[in-house]
Design a protein around this motif. Structure first.
Motif, PDB file in Angstrom:
ATOM      1  N   LEU A  97       0.829  -1.202   0.000  1.00  0.00           N
ATOM      2  CA  LEU A  97       0.000   0.000   0.000  1.00  0.00           C
ATOM      3  C   LEU A  97       0.869   1.259   0.000  1.00  0.00           C
ATOM      4  O   LEU A  97       0.568   2.239  -0.690  1.00  0.00           O
ATOM      5  N   GLN A  98       1.934   1.225   0.786  1.00  0.00           N
ATOM      6  CA  GLN A  98       2.797   2.398   0.870  1.00  0.00           C
ATOM      7  C   GLN A  98       3.442   2.688  -0.484  1.00  0.00           C
ATOM      8  O   GLN A  98       3.488   3.838  -0.932  1.00  0.00           O
ATOM      9  N   LYS A  99       3.944   1.654  -1.133  1.00  0.00           N
ATOM     10  CA  LYS A  99       4.561   1.833  -2.453  1.00  0.00           C
ATOM     11  C   LYS A  99       3.553   2.390  -3.450  1.00  0.00           C
ATOM     12  O   LYS A  99       3.831   3.361  -4.180  1.00  0.00           O
ATOM     13  N   ASP A 100       2.361   1.805  -3.484  1.00  0.00           N
ATOM     14  CA  ASP A 100       1.357   2.249  -4.452  1.00  0.00           C
ATOM     15  C   ASP A 100       0.840   3.643  -4.127  1.00  0.00           C
ATOM     16  O   ASP A 100       0.481   4.411  -5.031  1.00  0.00           O
ATOM     17  N   SER A 101       0.785   3.980  -2.845  1.00  0.00           N
ATOM     18  CA  SER A 101       0.276   5.293  -2.481  1.00  0.00           C
ATOM     19  C   SER A 101       1.255   6.395  -2.869  1.00  0.00           C
ATOM     20  O   SER A 101       0.855   7.483  -3.288  1.00  0.00           O
ATOM     21  N   ILE A 102       2.544   6.130  -2.735  1.00  0.00           N
ATOM     22  CA  ILE A 102       3.533   7.119  -3.176  1.00  0.00           C
ATOM     23  C   ILE A 102       3.400   7.357  -4.675  1.00  0.00           C
ATOM     24  O   ILE A 102       3.448   8.499  -5.146  1.00  0.00           O
ATOM     25  N   ALA A 103       3.194   6.265  -5.427  1.00  0.00           N
ATOM     26  CA  ALA A 103       2.984   6.420  -6.871  1.00  0.00           C
ATOM     27  C   ALA A 103       1.707   7.198  -7.150  1.00  0.00           C
ATOM     28  O   ALA A 103       1.652   8.019  -8.081  1.00  0.00           O
ATOM     29  N   CYS A 162      16.474   2.795   0.261  1.00  0.00           N
ATOM     30  CA  CYS A 162      15.206   2.565  -0.449  1.00  0.00           C
ATOM     31  C   CYS A 162      14.972   3.736  -1.394  1.00  0.00           C
ATOM     32  O   CYS A 162      14.602   4.830  -0.952  1.00  0.00           O
ATOM     33  N   PRO A 163      15.190   3.559  -2.699  1.00  0.00           N
ATOM     34  CA  PRO A 163      15.059   4.680  -3.637  1.00  0.00           C
ATOM     35  C   PRO A 163      13.624   5.161  -3.827  1.00  0.00           C
ATOM     36  O   PRO A 163      13.409   6.224  -4.421  1.00  0.00           O
ATOM     37  N   GLN A 164      12.642   4.412  -3.309  1.00  0.00           N
ATOM     38  CA  GLN A 164      11.243   4.788  -3.530  1.00  0.00           C
ATOM     39  C   GLN A 164      10.723   5.789  -2.500  1.00  0.00           C
ATOM     40  O   GLN A 164       9.611   6.292  -2.640  1.00  0.00           O
ATOM     41  N   GLU A 165      11.513   6.090  -1.453  1.00  0.00           N
ATOM     42  CA  GLU A 165      11.041   6.989  -0.409  1.00  0.00           C
ATOM     43  C   GLU A 165      11.267   8.453  -0.789  1.00  0.00           C
ATOM     44  O   GLU A 165      12.040   8.779  -1.696  1.00  0.00           O
ATOM     45  N   GLY A 166      10.595   9.326  -0.052  1.00  0.00           N
ATOM     46  CA  GLY A 166      10.749  10.742  -0.343  1.00  0.00           C
ATOM     47  C   GLY A 166      10.052  11.611   0.676  1.00  0.00           C
ATOM     48  O   GLY A 166       9.832  11.218   1.827  1.00  0.00           O
ATOM     49  N   LYS A 167       9.690  12.794   0.238  1.00  0.00           N
ATOM     50  CA  LYS A 167       9.084  13.781   1.127  1.00  0.00           C
ATOM     51  C   LYS A 167       8.059  14.580   0.358  1.00  0.00           C
ATOM     52  O   LYS A 167       8.077  14.647  -0.879  1.00  0.00           O
TER      53      LYS A 167
END
Length: 965
Positions: free
Chosen positions: A658-664, A736-741
């Motif tokens: 869910l976290q991965k898809d929500s960032i997208a 983790c390259p998928q994280e951000g702000k």
């Protein structure tokens, strides 16, 4: 040629690499003024600034001193050999020449005191003397290095001593200071009071002195913090050479320095006349005195009343006016400054009066009057305040100064602006009252009551005489209203037109009030634009710790770690009144809660053509969605995996997709809406400093990869290449390259706007009070009337359990108040989202340069208003971890902290229709901001009976039937 020998009364300074000799005893600001330097600081937009308030409130006169950044030049005394440099608007913590601001303390000492007095002006000195005369042990602290406050300014230099020789005002102050010392009062100058809190039933006052931070636990507290000048914004008021009249008077009376050669003084009140007379006496030209009020002789009744109450003072004032006119000063009554212009510094001022506009060529403008009480400390302590006739908050106190808290007395200007003699008399009365409470013998003395009555009457008559009928000028759109963050009036007006928002939302949308001064100058403008009635909690910016910028290193103390979140009771506080009933009686779907989950749900439902409304108890985005740190988490936090994780870590791990898809989804929404969420996928690092922590990360990343998260462990060399400013003690990290702000302050508002544009209706200040199950749907009773709904979506965040309880449902959601801390802006230094493998930390650098520091450190609840509030131990521990990981943070100041009510479940969201209550859906998650849009999208699909395209069984409330999380 040999250098001229240094005199005993001189110091040598190195200013931008050039040697200067200045008089001993000067402040740095006075020293810079004495050599003709007005533009020695730089604002957030890169423009020149200089001395403004002269009393440490505005934080605009910042310079780098001996390699230490952001030093208040007005509050720092010169030392021989001191190196003073102009600093960039965003200091570079990678610069080796910059020094740590303070050493890291092993601990912060606590002291128990009988009577603590904050502020050594007339009120504080009066209280100290009266209490000490009765035998009380008194501790008096003041931020300045010399006592006397703004009224009893004491001379610090030989020049100042000679210039005010025989001055009654200074002499009276010297006598009071002498009395306090003779009575054994413990006097601590150079001490900044930066916060307050509770330790059980005891009041705790947090301080920073020359030797570091310390806490005081006073049995009785006297707040005598005075007032500061808050002039109205006009074009050019941020130019170097514009300062308050009080700042100029401090330069003259304390340091014997005049801030210019051709000076214009403008504003309202008798201080301006006194300052003008003192400057003329010092031999400097006052070109004009511009007064908004009418000439005193045009109000004979008020002038005679003043003369009867204090003939000597009244006659002194008239004599000063006569001297000004004889000296050729242009005295303009019923007039005000329209604009100030110049190329990098003051050159001209346009004045508007009854006869039209007049332009003056000058090099300095003094803006005087328009005083505001320094009430931040009393409000932080929860003392009751009310709104006065002038629209300002005033502390509610009895005749002896006791506030709504029996251990706290508020006197003088800190209570309401009323002049030095009132403050002195109130201080005397408060000191005696406190002594009686401590069981000490106090002899009867009615003279203080008589003096207070007379001084109060005099002040009332004085301000009736100077009352201005001159209309306040409209502030043009291109004028900077928020001096700290360089926010223009037009920006504020544009944001207000979207609402009208509450003041907290307006602050979040524009950053006005987020700077070093914490809105002390821009808050009246924000209040006027919000159009909400004000009281001590609504319509004014809340004070935040630290009350003054504080070296981050001074508070960094290591604390024990723990697992997960610490739960807390939910706050009970009265709803914010709206005044209007709901304009509709029914809706197909009602979303309860206007945070990011509720707003996202409403947006997706409305986009699908559904009839949906949102009911929000306060203002949309006003709690967790507006108070979080803006991290976009793709990997597990350290306390969501392993032995410390709740429910064994399984629920949190199942939430990873869910976290991965929500960032997208966040990225797609930003593109679809054509707006800027200030979102960056920079990658995240969870750092390690031991081999055991590296093994923990190996295990964690293996699990994360199984859930589709791109995350792997890197070593010291790769970590150093990614973030060279991290501590050299770190040996590796999970990358983790998928994280951000993301900036939740603006992103939440954009989602809200999108929901409204799609047809959703949002009702703020609407508290849900009860819900009744009907044969077809629900009846919702609110503070604004009753509404029927076919379906209910419970998106109330930490308060979701209360919504469920209204229908007899157990929704196992708990409150977990968390705190965040923000530093002053710095040059780009850290690009990734940084966490720690074994400590509570999230750290990122925002687009504007501020470091935002969080990580799940527990906050408390305000004991009066039940707002989440940072606590000292968490501030200490959080800052220790932050500087431990990024040592360069020791070169920066903390400018603000805040707390918000986070959500604690079991590491995973609760989604879907309740099996025991058809039509009732939960949309609650503890990783709320990252998951906000995906929760909304899934919930909208479920409400519309659409397949969300994923297995949601792990997130059903049914998983709790066997027990609590």
């Amino acid at each position: 040629m040999a250098a001229e020998p240094l005199k005993d009364d001189q110091k040598t300074l190195l200013i931008n690499g050039v040697k200067h000799r200045v008089e001993t005893g000067l402040s740095v600001a006075a020293a810079l003024t004495s050599i003709g330097c007005a533009d020695f600081s730089i604002d957030a937009a890169g423009a020149g600034r200089g001395l403004f308030c002269g009393m440490g409130v505005c934080n605009e006169c910042l310079v780098t001193i001996d390699g230490k950044t952001s030093q208040r030049s007005c509050m720092t005394q010169v030392q021989d050999g001191m190196r003073i440099d102009w600093q960039a608007s965003k200091p570079d913590i990678a610069e080796p020449a910059l020094q740590d601001l303070k050493p890291i303390p092993e601990n912060i000492p606590h002291f128990d005191v009988d009577v603590m007095i904050v502020g050594a002006g007339p009120g504080g000195l009066g209280a100290a003397i009266s209490a000490a005369e009765a035998g009380a042990r008194v501790t008096l602290v003041d931020e300045r290095h010399t006592l006397g406050g703004q009224f009893y300014k004491q001379p610090n230099t030989p020049t100042a001593v000679s210039s005010i020789d025989g001055d009654r005002q200074a002499a009276d102050g010297r006598d009071l200071i002498g009395q306090a010392r003779a009575l054994g009062v413990t006097i601590l100058p150079g001490v900044t009071v930066w916060g307050a809190g509770q330790d059980g039933t005891a009041t705790v006052i947090s301080c920073l002195g020359p030797d570091g931070a310390f806490y005081c636990r006073p049995r009785m507290l006297v707040i005598a913090t005075g007032a500061y000048e808050r002039p109205n914004a006009v074009p050019g008021w941020t130019l170097p050479g514009v300062m308050t009249a009080g700042a100029a008077q401090t330069l003259l009376r304390s340091y014997g320095t005049v801030p210019g050669k051709r000076i214009l003084i403008a504003g309202n009140g008798p201080l301006n006349i006194q300052v003008a007379a003192e400057i003329v006496k010092a031999g400097t030209e006052v070109v004009a005195l511009v007064e908004r009020g009418s000439a005193p002789w045009s109000k004979p009744i008020e002038a005679l009343a003043l003369l009867r109450l204090d003939p000597a003072l009244a006659i002194k004032g008239m004599r000063e006016l006569v001297r000004l006119e004889r000296a050729g000063v242009d005295v303009a009554w019923q007039s005000q400054v329209v604009s100030i212009t110049g190329h990098g510094k003051v050159e001209k001022a346009l004045v508007r009066g009854p006869k039209g506009d007049t332009e003056f060529e000058i090099d300095t403008v003094l803006l005087g009057g328009d005083f505001a009480s320094s009430s931040e400390l009393s409000r932080l302590l929860g003392c009751a305040h009310r709104v006065g006739a002038d629209g300002q908050l005033r502390a509610e106190c009895d005749g002896e100064g006791m506030s709504s808290r029996p251990d706290v007395y508020i006197i003088g200007e800190a209570r309401r602006f009323a002049g030095a003699q009132v403050a002195l008399a109130e201080g005397r009365l408060a000191g005696r009252a406190i002594a009686r409470k401590l069981g000490l013998t106090v002899h009867s003395a009615t003279s203080h009551e008589r003096k207070l009555t007379r001084a109060t009457s005099f002040q009332q008559s004085l301000w009736q005489l100077f009352a201005s009928q001159t209309p306040t000028l409209t502030v043009p759109d291109d004028v900077l209203v928020c001096r700290c963050e360089s926010v223009q009036m037009g920006t504020l007006k544009a944001a207000a037109r979207q609402g009208p928002p509450d003041i907290a939302t307006l602050k979040r949308l524009t950053r006005a009030g987020m700077g070093r001064c914490q809105g002390r100058y821009c808050s009246p403008t924000l209040t006027a634009l919000t159009a909400h009635p004000i009281n001590e909690t609504v319509g004014v910016l809340a004070p935040q710790m630290p009350l003054r910028p504080l070296p981050l290193a001074a508070l960094a103390v290591e604390k024990p770690e723990w697992g997960g979140h610490k739960r807390a009771l939910l706050p009970d506080r009265p709803p914010i009144p709206h005044g209007a009933t709901l304009p509709l009686k029914e809706a197909a779907t009602v979303v309860i809660g206007g945070g990011i989950a509720g707003l996202s749900t409403a947006m997706f439902l409305a986009r699908a053509g559904e009839d949906v409304i949102v009911l929000e108890r306060g203002f949309p985005g006003g709690l967790a969605s507006g108070g979080n740190a803006g991290s976009l988490h793709a990997q597990l936090l350290s306390f969501d995996h392993g032995a410390r994780a709740e429910a064994g870590g399984g629920p949190a791990a199942q939430s990873l997709p869910l976290q991965k898809d929500s960032i997208a989804l966040w990225q797609r929404l930003q593109d679809e809406l054509g707006v800027d969420f200030e979102m960056k996928i920079t990658g995240g690092l969870m750092v390690a400093e031991t081999e055991a922590q590296m093994r923990f990360l190996e295990e964690k990343t293996s699990l994360e990869r199984q859930q589709g998260i791109e995350c792997h462990v890197i070593g010291r060399a790769e970590l150093n290449a990614l973030e060279p400013l991290l501590s050299t003690d770190l040996i590796g990290a999970a990358y983790c390259p998928q994280e951000g702000k993301i900036n939740p302050l603006v992103a939440t508002r954009h989602v809200q706007d999108a929901a409204v544009a799609a047809g959703a209706q949002i009702f703020d200040r609407t508290e849900v009070q009860a819900i009744v199950r009907l044969d077809a749907g629900f009846e919702i009773q609110t503070s604004r009337g009753t509404i029927r709904a076919g379906r209910i979506i419970n998106a109330a965040g930490a308060f979701a359990s209360r919504i469920g309880a209204m229908l007899g449902l157990k929704v196992p959601v708990f409150g977990a108040p968390l705190q965040m801390v923000v530093t002053e802006a710095a040059a780009p230094a850290i690009s990734h989202l940084v966490a720690h493998a074994d400590r509570h930390l999230t750290l990122k650098q925002a687009a504007n340069g501020n470091f935002i520091i969080g990580g799940g450190w527990t906050a408390g609840l305000d004991p009066v208003h039940s707002h989440p509030r940072p606590i000292f131990s968490s501030l200490e521990g959080n800052l220790w971890v932050a500087q431990h990981v990024v040592p360069g943070l020791r070169k920066l100041h903390v400018i603000r902290s805040w707390a918000a009510m986070n959500i604690n479940i079991d590491g995973a969201p609760i989604l879907g229709e309740h099996p025991d209550m058809p039509g009732f859906f939960n949309a609650v998650t503890s990783n709320g901001y990252t998951l906000g849009p995906i929760v909304g999208q899934i919930t909208a699909d479920l409400v519309r009976r659409r397949d969300p395209g994923r297995d949601l069984s792990a997130f059903s409330i049914s998983r709790f039937k066997g027990g609590q999380p």
